[in-house]
Enzyme design. Structure first.
Site, PDB file in Angstrom:
ATOM      1  N   TYR A   1       0.842  -1.215   0.000  1.00  0.00           N
ATOM      2  CA  TYR A   1       0.000   0.000   0.000  1.00  0.00           C
ATOM      3  C   TYR A   1       0.875   1.263   0.000  1.00  0.00           C
ATOM      4  O   TYR A   1       0.620   2.210  -0.746  1.00  0.00           O
ATOM      5  CB  TYR A   1      -0.892  -0.064   1.239  1.00  0.00           C
ATOM      6  CG  TYR A   1      -1.951   1.004   1.375  1.00  0.00           C
ATOM      7  CD1 TYR A   1      -3.205   0.840   0.798  1.00  0.00           C
ATOM      8  CD2 TYR A   1      -1.719   2.150   2.127  1.00  0.00           C
ATOM      9  CE1 TYR A   1      -4.203   1.801   0.964  1.00  0.00           C
ATOM     10  CE2 TYR A   1      -2.713   3.110   2.298  1.00  0.00           C
ATOM     11  CZ  TYR A   1      -3.950   2.932   1.716  1.00  0.00           C
ATOM     12  OH  TYR A   1      -4.934   3.877   1.887  1.00  0.00           O
TER      13      TYR A   1
ATOM     14  N   PRO B   1      -4.716  11.687   2.845  1.00  0.00           N
ATOM     15  CA  PRO B   1      -5.432  11.665   4.117  1.00  0.00           C
ATOM     16  C   PRO B   1      -4.709  10.794   5.135  1.00  0.00           C
ATOM     17  O   PRO B   1      -4.044   9.812   4.783  1.00  0.00           O
ATOM     18  CB  PRO B   1      -6.788  11.035   3.766  1.00  0.00           C
ATOM     19  CG  PRO B   1      -6.861  11.024   2.276  1.00  0.00           C
ATOM     20  CD  PRO B   1      -5.450  10.974   1.781  1.00  0.00           C
TER      21      PRO B   1
HETATM   22  N1  CAA Z   1       4.323  -0.652  14.809  1.00  0.00           N
HETATM   23  C1  CAA Z   1       5.275  -1.392  15.413  1.00  0.00           C
HETATM   24  N2  CAA Z   1       5.153  -2.688  15.679  1.00  0.00           N
HETATM   25  C2  CAA Z   1       4.011  -3.262  15.340  1.00  0.00           C
HETATM   26  C3  CAA Z   1       2.976  -2.580  14.705  1.00  0.00           C
HETATM   27  C4  CAA Z   1       3.171  -1.222  14.446  1.00  0.00           C
HETATM   28  N3  CAA Z   1       2.243  -0.464  13.844  1.00  0.00           N
HETATM   29  N4  CAA Z   1       1.975  -3.436  14.463  1.00  0.00           N
HETATM   30  C5  CAA Z   1       2.379  -4.630  14.939  1.00  0.00           C
HETATM   31  N5  CAA Z   1       3.584  -4.512  15.476  1.00  0.00           N
HETATM   32  C6  CAA Z   1       4.370  -5.559  16.111  1.00  0.00           C
HETATM   33  C7  CAA Z   1       3.535  -6.335  17.108  1.00  0.00           C
HETATM   34  O1  CAA Z   1       3.534  -5.666  18.350  1.00  0.00           O
HETATM   35  C8  CAA Z   1       4.254  -7.664  17.160  1.00  0.00           C
HETATM   36  O2  CAA Z   1       5.392  -7.542  17.947  1.00  0.00           O
HETATM   37  P1  CAA Z   1       5.918  -8.768  18.802  1.00  0.00           P
HETATM   38  O3  CAA Z   1       6.197  -9.871  17.816  1.00  0.00           O
HETATM   39  O4  CAA Z   1       7.123  -8.234  19.469  1.00  0.00           O
HETATM   40  O5  CAA Z   1       4.774  -9.097  19.717  1.00  0.00           O
HETATM   41  C9  CAA Z   1       4.725  -7.850  15.705  1.00  0.00           C
HETATM   42  O6  CAA Z   1       4.746  -6.520  15.125  1.00  0.00           O
HETATM   43  C10 CAA Z   1       3.776  -8.720  14.892  1.00  0.00           C
HETATM   44  O7  CAA Z   1       2.476  -8.154  15.030  1.00  0.00           O
HETATM   45  P2  CAA Z   1       1.167  -8.959  14.762  1.00  0.00           P
HETATM   46  O8  CAA Z   1       1.165 -10.245  15.547  1.00  0.00           O
HETATM   47  O9  CAA Z   1       0.005  -8.049  14.899  1.00  0.00           O
HETATM   48  O10 CAA Z   1       1.386  -9.393  13.255  1.00  0.00           O
HETATM   49  P3  CAA Z   1       0.294  -9.822  12.306  1.00  0.00           P
HETATM   50  O11 CAA Z   1       0.990 -10.430  11.145  1.00  0.00           O
HETATM   51  O12 CAA Z   1      -0.787 -10.581  12.978  1.00  0.00           O
HETATM   52  O13 CAA Z   1      -0.401  -8.421  11.857  1.00  0.00           O
HETATM   53  C11 CAA Z   1      -0.581  -6.395  10.703  1.00  0.00           C
HETATM   54  C12 CAA Z   1       0.365  -7.458  11.229  1.00  0.00           C
HETATM   55  C13 CAA Z   1      -1.679  -7.016   9.824  1.00  0.00           C
HETATM   56  C14 CAA Z   1       0.221  -5.461   9.836  1.00  0.00           C
HETATM   57  C15 CAA Z   1      -1.260  -5.669  11.859  1.00  0.00           C
HETATM   58  O14 CAA Z   1      -0.239  -5.213  12.731  1.00  0.00           O
HETATM   59  C16 CAA Z   1      -2.063  -4.480  11.396  1.00  0.00           C
HETATM   60  O15 CAA Z   1      -3.208  -4.607  10.973  1.00  0.00           O
HETATM   61  N6  CAA Z   1      -1.502  -3.274  11.455  1.00  0.00           N
HETATM   62  C17 CAA Z   1      -2.162  -2.070  11.006  1.00  0.00           C
HETATM   63  C18 CAA Z   1      -1.698  -1.709   9.610  1.00  0.00           C
HETATM   64  C19 CAA Z   1      -2.300  -0.401   9.190  1.00  0.00           C
HETATM   65  O16 CAA Z   1      -2.051   0.620   9.808  1.00  0.00           O
HETATM   66  N7  CAA Z   1      -3.124  -0.425   8.160  1.00  0.00           N
HETATM   67  C20 CAA Z   1      -3.799   0.764   7.755  1.00  0.00           C
HETATM   68  C21 CAA Z   1      -5.091   0.364   7.118  1.00  0.00           C
HETATM   69  S1  CAA Z   1      -6.135   1.779   6.819  1.00  0.00           S
HETATM   70  C22 CAA Z   1      -5.385   2.542   5.576  1.00  0.00           C
HETATM   71  O17 CAA Z   1      -4.488   2.070   4.967  1.00  0.00           O
HETATM   72  C23 CAA Z   1      -5.944   3.885   5.245  1.00  0.00           C
HETATM   73  C24 CAA Z   1      -4.866   4.875   5.156  1.00  0.00           C
HETATM   74  O18 CAA Z   1      -4.404   5.149   4.065  1.00  0.00           O
HETATM   75  C25 CAA Z   1      -4.431   5.584   6.371  1.00  0.00           C
HETATM   76  P1  NAP Z   2     -13.688   2.043   1.353  1.00  0.00           P
HETATM   77  O1  NAP Z   2     -14.838   2.549   2.142  1.00  0.00           O
HETATM   78  O2  NAP Z   2     -13.236   0.645   1.530  1.00  0.00           O
HETATM   79  O3  NAP Z   2     -14.002   2.324  -0.183  1.00  0.00           O
HETATM   80  C1  NAP Z   2     -13.150   1.868  -1.194  1.00  0.00           C
HETATM   81  C2  NAP Z   2     -13.850   2.019  -2.516  1.00  0.00           C
HETATM   82  O4  NAP Z   2     -12.959   1.553  -3.550  1.00  0.00           O
HETATM   83  C3  NAP Z   2     -15.123   1.217  -2.609  1.00  0.00           C
HETATM   84  O5  NAP Z   2     -16.144   2.045  -3.102  1.00  0.00           O
HETATM   85  C4  NAP Z   2     -14.800   0.135  -3.626  1.00  0.00           C
HETATM   86  O6  NAP Z   2     -15.874  -0.144  -4.472  1.00  0.00           O
HETATM   87  C5  NAP Z   2     -13.725   0.795  -4.461  1.00  0.00           C
HETATM   88  N1  NAP Z   2     -12.892  -0.206  -5.144  1.00  0.00           N
HETATM   89  C6  NAP Z   2     -12.020  -1.070  -4.577  1.00  0.00           C
HETATM   90  N2  NAP Z   2     -11.459  -1.844  -5.526  1.00  0.00           N
HETATM   91  C7  NAP Z   2     -12.007  -1.467  -6.704  1.00  0.00           C
HETATM   92  C8  NAP Z   2     -11.840  -1.885  -8.048  1.00  0.00           C
HETATM   93  N3  NAP Z   2     -10.973  -2.857  -8.402  1.00  0.00           N
HETATM   94  N4  NAP Z   2     -12.560  -1.271  -9.010  1.00  0.00           N
HETATM   95  C9  NAP Z   2     -13.435  -0.295  -8.690  1.00  0.00           C
HETATM   96  N5  NAP Z   2     -13.637   0.158  -7.442  1.00  0.00           N
HETATM   97  C10 NAP Z   2     -12.930  -0.429  -6.459  1.00  0.00           C
HETATM   98  O7  NAP Z   2     -12.389   2.907   1.622  1.00  0.00           O
HETATM   99  P2  NAP Z   2     -12.207   4.466   1.854  1.00  0.00           P
HETATM  100  O8  NAP Z   2     -11.660   4.649   3.188  1.00  0.00           O
HETATM  101  O9  NAP Z   2     -13.388   5.206   1.397  1.00  0.00           O
HETATM  102  O10 NAP Z   2     -10.980   4.726   0.838  1.00  0.00           O
HETATM  103  C11 NAP Z   2     -11.097   5.499  -0.335  1.00  0.00           C
HETATM  104  C12 NAP Z   2      -9.689   5.875  -0.792  1.00  0.00           C
HETATM  105  O11 NAP Z   2      -9.074   6.668   0.218  1.00  0.00           O
HETATM  106  C13 NAP Z   2      -8.762   4.681  -1.014  1.00  0.00           C
HETATM  107  O12 NAP Z   2      -7.947   4.924  -2.138  1.00  0.00           O
HETATM  108  C14 NAP Z   2      -7.930   4.666   0.245  1.00  0.00           C
HETATM  109  O13 NAP Z   2      -6.685   4.052   0.038  1.00  0.00           O
HETATM  110  C15 NAP Z   2      -7.813   6.130   0.520  1.00  0.00           C
HETATM  111  N6  NAP Z   2      -7.502   6.470   1.876  1.00  0.00           N
HETATM  112  C16 NAP Z   2      -8.317   6.085   2.894  1.00  0.00           C
HETATM  113  C17 NAP Z   2      -7.987   6.430   4.180  1.00  0.00           C
HETATM  114  C18 NAP Z   2      -8.807   6.037   5.357  1.00  0.00           C
HETATM  115  O14 NAP Z   2      -8.306   6.193   6.470  1.00  0.00           O
HETATM  116  N7  NAP Z   2     -10.003   5.563   5.202  1.00  0.00           N
HETATM  117  C19 NAP Z   2      -6.839   7.166   4.425  1.00  0.00           C
HETATM  118  C20 NAP Z   2      -6.033   7.551   3.366  1.00  0.00           C
HETATM  119  C21 NAP Z   2      -6.390   7.198   2.094  1.00  0.00           C
HETATM  120  P3  NAP Z   2     -16.788  -1.428  -4.242  1.00  0.00           P
HETATM  121  O15 NAP Z   2     -17.298  -1.316  -2.827  1.00  0.00           O
HETATM  122  O16 NAP Z   2     -17.812  -1.324  -5.278  1.00  0.00           O
HETATM  123  O17 NAP Z   2     -15.842  -2.606  -4.387  1.00  0.00           O
END
Ligand code: CAA
Ligand code: NAP
Length: 246
Positions: A152, A182
């Protein structure tokens, strides 16, 4: 005449707020949904009940032919696209140790290739007409990296490289290209994160100590779409509650 705005992924959390905001500003808003999304009609009906008459088209943004065909149909049925918001995106979070090629490719295709796929069929029309706005929704995690998001973070950082290069090429043709990065916004993408991880690892990194609201990002999209934003191009605007300052 109302300008046409195409918002990809408009049925998601951020996309919906962007559609509503642009519609309120009198843009003619069109959105896309994944071809497999069975709830599109329900969403459209819900929006209609709130007074928003959106049009929505199926489109897999990860697939070039699907994107090209979708844009062709929209331009035929609605009109030329003036504003493109590349918003659709996914996460497939896992540590790099666990990251396989399938989950790497899924995120790169959906979050980065999609920007090419959607912009390519739209951009020449904008430059020919001398007006356009391209807004790419990146992420704070493309700016700073995130644990578990090599795929990502790479895709989101790549979006901004695209923004800067294209902004240079179209700057004299009335077309602006910008990135919004964002922070964590309260949509289903963020709600899918394990609650303990969210509460202990993520919220504490945000000086405002809360998630952002989709409407807060939509307001920025509206500004970048406007006439007033004509001199703003190639920027990456952070909106993250102070989580990452550059
Ligand atoms: N920072 C530092 N260490 C971390 C960490 C973090 N953010 N997350 C996990 N760790 C550590 C854990 O504490 C653990 O340490 P120990 O082995 O010492 O206990 C180790 O890493 C392994 O962690 P997990 O057992 O949780 O590993 P996992 O494979 O089960 O999960 C993961 C890993 C899926 C990445 C999980 O940590 C996770 O979901 N993290 C969040 C990721 C994230 O922020 N995603 C954003 C999604 S929303 C988005 O993307 C929108 C946007 O644009 C902002
Ligand atoms: P969301 O609620 O999960 O919405 C994601 C949207 O993307 C859904 O409408 C989905 O459509 C569409 N999508 C996914 N795969 C697709 C594909 N192959 N073709 C067409 N449409 C597709 O997520 P969101 O939070 O609104 O995120 C919107 C954007 O903001 C993303 O690019 C994300 O990375 C970015 N963003 C989000 C955050 C956050 O914190 N939420 C932060 C920073 C950036 P369907 O439901 O129809 O599949």
């Amino acid at each position: 005449m109302a300008r046409v705005a195409l918002v990809t992924g408009g049925m998601g959390g951020l996309g919906e707020a962007v559609c509503i905001k642009l519609a309120a500003l009198n843009y003619h808003v069109v959105t896309t949904y994944s071809p497999g999304n069975t709830k599109a009609d329900e969403w459209l009906a819900g929006m209609k009940a709130q007074g928003f008459n959106f049009r929505a088209y199926p489109c897999d943004v990860a697939d070039y032919e699907s994107a090209k065909q979708c844009v062709a149909i929209i331009e035929k049925e609605v009109g030329p696209i003036d504003v493109l918001v590349n918003n659709a995106g996914i996460t497939r979070d896992m540590t790099f140790k666990k990251m396989d090629k399938v989950n790497w490719d899924a995120v790169i295709h959906t979050n980065l290739d999609s920007v090419f796929n959607m912009t390519k069929p739209v951009c020449d029309g904008m430059t020919d007409r001398g007006w356009g706005r391209i807004i790419n929704i990146s992420s704070v995690n493309g700016q700073k990296g995130a644990f578990g998001q090599t795929n990502y973070s790479a895709a989101k950082a790549g979006m901004h490289g695209f923004t800067k290069a294209l902004a240079l090429e179209v700057a004299r043709k009335g077309v602006t290209v910008n990135t919004i990065s964002p922070g964590y916004i309260g949509t289903k993408m963020v709600m899918a994160i394990d609650k303990t991880v969210l509460d202990t690892k993520i919220i504490p990194q945000i000086p405002m100590a809360r998630l952002g609201k989709p409407e807060e990002v939509a307001g920025l999209v509206a500004y970048l779409s406007s006439e007033e934003a004509a001199f703003l191009t190639g920027a990456n605007i952070a909106i993250n509650g102070g989580q990452h300052m550059q």
